[in-house]
Design a protein around this motif. Structure first.
Motif, PDB file in Angstrom:
ATOM      1  N   LYS A   1       0.848  -1.215   0.000  1.00  0.00           N
ATOM      2  CA  LYS A   1       0.000   0.000   0.000  1.00  0.00           C
ATOM      3  C   LYS A   1       0.877   1.258   0.000  1.00  0.00           C
ATOM      4  CE  LYS A   1      -4.415  -1.606   1.666  1.00  0.00           C
ATOM      5  NZ  LYS A   1      -4.162  -3.032   1.546  1.00  0.00           N
ATOM      6  N   ILE A   2       1.975   1.185   0.783  1.00  0.00           N
ATOM      7  CA  ILE A   2       2.906   2.325   0.778  1.00  0.00           C
ATOM      8  C   ILE A   2       4.289   1.835   0.380  1.00  0.00           C
ATOM      9  CG2 ILE A   2       1.671   3.698   2.532  1.00  0.00           C
ATOM     10  CD1 ILE A   2       3.827   2.660   4.543  1.00  0.00           C
ATOM     11  N   CYS A   3       5.110   2.730  -0.120  1.00  0.00           N
ATOM     12  CA  CYS A   3       6.450   2.369  -0.567  1.00  0.00           C
ATOM     13  C   CYS A   3       7.301   1.941   0.634  1.00  0.00           C
ATOM     14  CB  CYS A   3       7.086   3.553  -1.275  1.00  0.00           C
ATOM     15  SG  CYS A   3       8.823   3.277  -1.632  1.00  0.00           S
ATOM     16  N   PRO A   4       7.877   0.723   0.602  1.00  0.00           N
ATOM     17  CA  PRO A   4       8.683   0.252   1.735  1.00  0.00           C
ATOM     18  C   PRO A   4       9.941   1.098   1.952  1.00  0.00           C
ATOM     19  CG  PRO A   4       8.268  -1.525   0.156  1.00  0.00           C
ATOM     20  CD  PRO A   4       7.820  -0.262  -0.490  1.00  0.00           C
ATOM     21  N   SER A   5      10.337   1.843   0.932  1.00  0.00           N
ATOM     22  CA  SER A   5      11.574   2.608   1.028  1.00  0.00           C
ATOM     23  C   SER A   5      11.358   4.014   1.601  1.00  0.00           C
ATOM     24  CB  SER A   5      12.215   2.694  -0.357  1.00  0.00           C
ATOM     25  OG  SER A   5      13.334   3.507  -0.339  1.00  0.00           O
ATOM     26  N   CYS A   6      10.286   4.707   1.089  1.00  0.00           N
ATOM     27  CA  CYS A   6      10.115   6.101   1.541  1.00  0.00           C
ATOM     28  C   CYS A   6       8.721   6.387   2.093  1.00  0.00           C
ATOM     29  CB  CYS A   6      10.424   7.059   0.392  1.00  0.00           C
ATOM     30  SG  CYS A   6       9.152   7.047  -0.888  1.00  0.00           S
ATOM     31  N   SER A   7       7.881   5.349   2.192  1.00  0.00           N
ATOM     32  CA  SER A   7       6.513   5.453   2.750  1.00  0.00           C
ATOM     33  C   SER A   7       5.576   6.366   1.956  1.00  0.00           C
ATOM     34  CB  SER A   7       6.549   5.935   4.212  1.00  0.00           C
ATOM     35  OG  SER A   7       7.349   5.051   4.954  1.00  0.00           O
ATOM     36  N   ALA A   8       5.941   6.660   0.697  1.00  0.00           N
ATOM     37  CA  ALA A   8       5.031   7.465  -0.142  1.00  0.00           C
ATOM     38  C   ALA A   8       3.903   6.574  -0.640  1.00  0.00           C
ATOM     39  CB  ALA A   8       5.804   8.056  -1.309  1.00  0.00           C
ATOM     40  N   LEU A   9       2.874   7.211  -1.206  1.00  0.00           N
ATOM     41  CA  LEU A   9       1.689   6.454  -1.622  1.00  0.00           C
ATOM     42  C   LEU A   9       1.510   6.431  -3.139  1.00  0.00           C
ATOM     43  CD1 LEU A   9      -0.740   7.680   1.141  1.00  0.00           C
ATOM     44  CD2 LEU A   9      -0.425   5.299   0.546  1.00  0.00           C
ATOM     45  N   ASP A  10       2.568   6.783  -3.882  1.00  0.00           N
ATOM     46  CA  ASP A  10       2.307   6.859  -5.327  1.00  0.00           C
ATOM     47  C   ASP A  10       3.168   5.909  -6.168  1.00  0.00           C
ATOM     48  OD1 ASP A  10       4.496   8.336  -4.736  1.00  0.00           O
ATOM     49  OD2 ASP A  10       4.075   9.982  -6.129  1.00  0.00           O
ATOM     50  N   PHE A  11       2.673   4.677  -6.296  1.00  0.00           N
ATOM     51  CA  PHE A  11       3.275   3.722  -7.223  1.00  0.00           C
ATOM     52  C   PHE A  11       2.704   3.976  -8.614  1.00  0.00           C
ATOM     53  CE2 PHE A  11       4.422   0.848  -3.652  1.00  0.00           C
ATOM     54  CZ  PHE A  11       5.730   0.590  -4.046  1.00  0.00           C
ATOM     55  N   SER A  12       3.556   3.917  -9.634  1.00  0.00           N
ATOM     56  CA  SER A  12       3.012   4.006 -10.998  1.00  0.00           C
ATOM     57  C   SER A  12       3.581   2.859 -11.824  1.00  0.00           C
ATOM     58  CB  SER A  12       3.384   5.346 -11.642  1.00  0.00           C
ATOM     59  OG  SER A  12       4.745   5.333 -11.965  1.00  0.00           O
ATOM     60  N   ASP A  13       2.825   2.446 -12.852  1.00  0.00           N
ATOM     61  CA  ASP A  13       3.311   1.308 -13.638  1.00  0.00           C
ATOM     62  C   ASP A  13       3.994   1.778 -14.912  1.00  0.00           C
ATOM     63  OD1 ASP A  13       0.980   1.642 -15.500  1.00  0.00           O
ATOM     64  OD2 ASP A  13      -0.115   0.928 -13.746  1.00  0.00           O
ATOM     65  N   LYS A  14       5.018   1.037 -15.296  1.00  0.00           N
ATOM     66  CA  LYS A  14       5.769   1.324 -16.524  1.00  0.00           C
ATOM     67  C   LYS A  14       5.568   0.154 -17.481  1.00  0.00           C
ATOM     68  CE  LYS A  14       8.303   4.778 -14.539  1.00  0.00           C
ATOM     69  NZ  LYS A  14       7.284   5.234 -13.607  1.00  0.00           N
ATOM     70  N   GLY A  15       5.294   0.481 -18.736  1.00  0.00           N
ATOM     71  CA  GLY A  15       5.067  -0.586 -19.714  1.00  0.00           C
ATOM     72  C   GLY A  15       3.679  -1.186 -19.558  1.00  0.00           C
TER      73      GLY A  15
END
Length: 539
Positions: free
Chosen positions: A284-298
């Motif tokens: 749900k959140i980025c394990p590295s920086c705790s941000a909430l914005d994953f985006s897909d590439k390809g």
């Protein structure tokens, strides 16, 4: 009638040679010729083996063969359960030709090992296909080469059929080792599909892309659907998107056991490794920086299917890939639904390119041609050309001329110029010249050696030691050692070595020398745990 001429030429070539390469453009009626050849063998009381590269293809072909030969056709592939396999085995084993239950056997590569007793003909359809090669476990045989040897044991004949023969088979035919029969026109004189490219670099710059589609592609799909015709869209990547990354810190979820990013599958909200099967829930959140914005590439087939549902809500679109065809009869259902017009748009991976015959397909779209071309393998151009030519051949098989649209960033690439002209012979000539220059098949034989170990340092040491010993015997015929594109799979590091042997050299003595070298290394206590995989003629 060009089919009758081709049939006579095949029969004539069988008088001098045991193998004949049938090179006929897509939809030229190769299956019809096979049926005539099978009829001739059955009248002599002989058995026939019909090999196909994929289980997906068997559905359509079995219907056509059963129409002609009724219940004389048996089928074998890896989706059968054990009792079905025993039944087929016993049926083929029958000695009395009057009582043989299935004189015609249809199957994927493993059908070679059935206990034939009275084989008259082997047909290898789509002979260029790399699925005929067993990659995973030993023996790493190639069904096409195996078929030629099996026919030699039974003193029977082999027909290799393809619209895009492999460089090796075409070379053998041109060198007069095999017979060569060519059909350059489609059945009933239907024109070959018109192939056009779309420059998506410009479309991206002008912000004209809608999801994964350029405006020209979208309007062509719309026009085709309005005419009540069907569309096939080809994207050689399954899943939703191959890479997810955090927009804030660029973190990308990777597999814990392989050096590869996890592919996002939206239908079950999972990240999955396509090499070892490892999966995890989407964070749900980025394990590295705790941000909430994953985006897909390809994008993969799943994402295209989702986009189509938004863009063409009134038309049913389905995808055909490894994820949707796992069930025993899933292939069959998809193909039957598409044949009967219940599905308007079929999105698929390379499964949709192989020899399927649909009457109502007017448009074929290739959504990302570049991903096939830029691959670190000497066969990548050959494979890309074959794939695109094959998928193009699904369009306009009955009635009017079909249309093929290819989305690419590099419109000027020579491969597209040859594709537009359907110029297979020029393409093969250029490929052969290039390979001659760098000593690759068909001018040389290859032996691939892969070393595997969990400890990278130990693997490097062993590989280096092996290459030093090999160079003493083989000199500069040895290439490597080199890490492959994906160097770690299932926690094992891989390293590749390639050995090139001239055609006039003895592959048998090369194998003997190689075995001796590997035995010597394995007797050394430091290198005992390293696994060696030897693949003759790797594909």
């Amino acid at each position: 009638d060009f089919q009758k001429i081709a049939l006579d030429q095949i029969k004539a070539s069988f008088k001098q040679k045991d193998v004949c390469l049938l090179h006929g453009v897509t939809s030229s009626g190769k299956t019809e010729l096979y049926i005539k050849l099978i009829e001739e063998q059955l009248s002599k009381g002989k058995q026939v083996l019909y090999l196909l590269p994929e289980i997906a293809l068997t559905t359509q072909i079995i219907k056509r063969l059963q129409k002609h030969f009724g219940n004389k056709v048996g089928i074998t592939h890896s989706h059968l359960n054990n009792s079905e396999r025993v039944e087929i085995w016993k049926a083929v084993q029958e000695q009395d030709s009057g009582q043989v239950q299935y004189p015609v056997m249809l199957g994927a590569r493993s059908a070679l090992f059935l206990p034939f007793d009275n084989l008259g003909l082997i047909i290898v359809d789509e002979e260029h296909d790399s699925s005929f090669k067993q990659h995973q476990s030993s023996p790493r045989y190639h069904a096409r080469d195996g078929a030629i040897y099996l026919a030699h044991l039974h003193q029977s004949k082999v027909v290799l059929g393809s619209a895009t023969p492999s460089v090796e088979s075409y070379y053998n035919a041109k060198k007069d080792k095999y017979g060569l029969v060519e059909m350059h026109s489609r059945f009933e004189g239907i024109a070959l599909p018109k192939i056009q490219t779309i420059d998506i670099r410009k479309a991206h710059l002008k912000k004209q892309m809608t999801y994964q589609f350029a405006p020209k592609m979208l309007s062509a799909i719309e026009k085709t659907l309005k005419l009540g015709k069907q569309v096939i869209l080809f994207q050689n990547r399954r899943g939703y998107s191959p890479v997810l990354s955090c927009e804030t810190c660029a973190y990308t979820p990777n597999c814990t056991q392989c050096d590869v990013s996890l592919t996002y599958h939206k239908w079950n909200n999972q990240l999955k490794c396509h090499y070892c099967g490892y999966n995890e829930q989407l964070p749900k959140i980025c394990p590295s920086c705790s941000a909430l914005d994953f985006s897909d590439k390809g994008f993969g087939t799943e994402q295209i299917e989702e986009s189509l549902k938004v863009l063409f809500p009134g038309h049913l679109s389905k995808r055909m890939d490894y994820d949707t065809t796992r069930g025993k009869h899933a292939h069959q259902k998809l193909i039957t639904d598409f044949e009967h017009g219940r599905i308007a748009i079929l999105v698929g991976t390379q499964m949709v390119t192989k020899g399927l015959d649909f009457d109502n397909v007017a448009l074929v779209g290739i959504l990302d041609a570049d991903s096939m071309l830029h691959f670190p393998d000497f066969r990548s151009y050959e494979r890309a050309f074959q794939l695109m030519m094959q998928v193009a051949g699904r369009a306009g098989r009955k009635g009017e001329q079909g249309q093929v649209l290819i989305q690419t960033y590099d419109e000027e690439h020579e491969i597209f110029k040859l594709l537009k002209k359907h110029d297979f012979s020029t393409f093969i000539k250029r490929q052969a010249q290039e390979r001659k220059l760098f000593n690759y098949p068909p001018y040389n034989r290859l032996i691939g050696i892969t070393l595997k170990h969990k400890n990278q340092r130990k693997l490097d040491e062993t590989a280096q030691q092996l290459v030093v010993m090999m160079r003493k015997s083989f000199g500069n015929r040895v290439l490597g050692p080199e890490y492959p594109a994906i160097s770690r799979i299932r926690n094992y590091y891989h390293k590749n070595i390639l050995l090139k042997i001239e055609q006039k050299g003895s592959i048998a003595s090369a194998k003997t020398i190689l075995n001796t070298i590997i035995d010597n290394i394995q007797h050394h206590s430091d290198y005992k745990a390293v696994r060696f995989i030897i693949d003759v003629d790797p594909v």
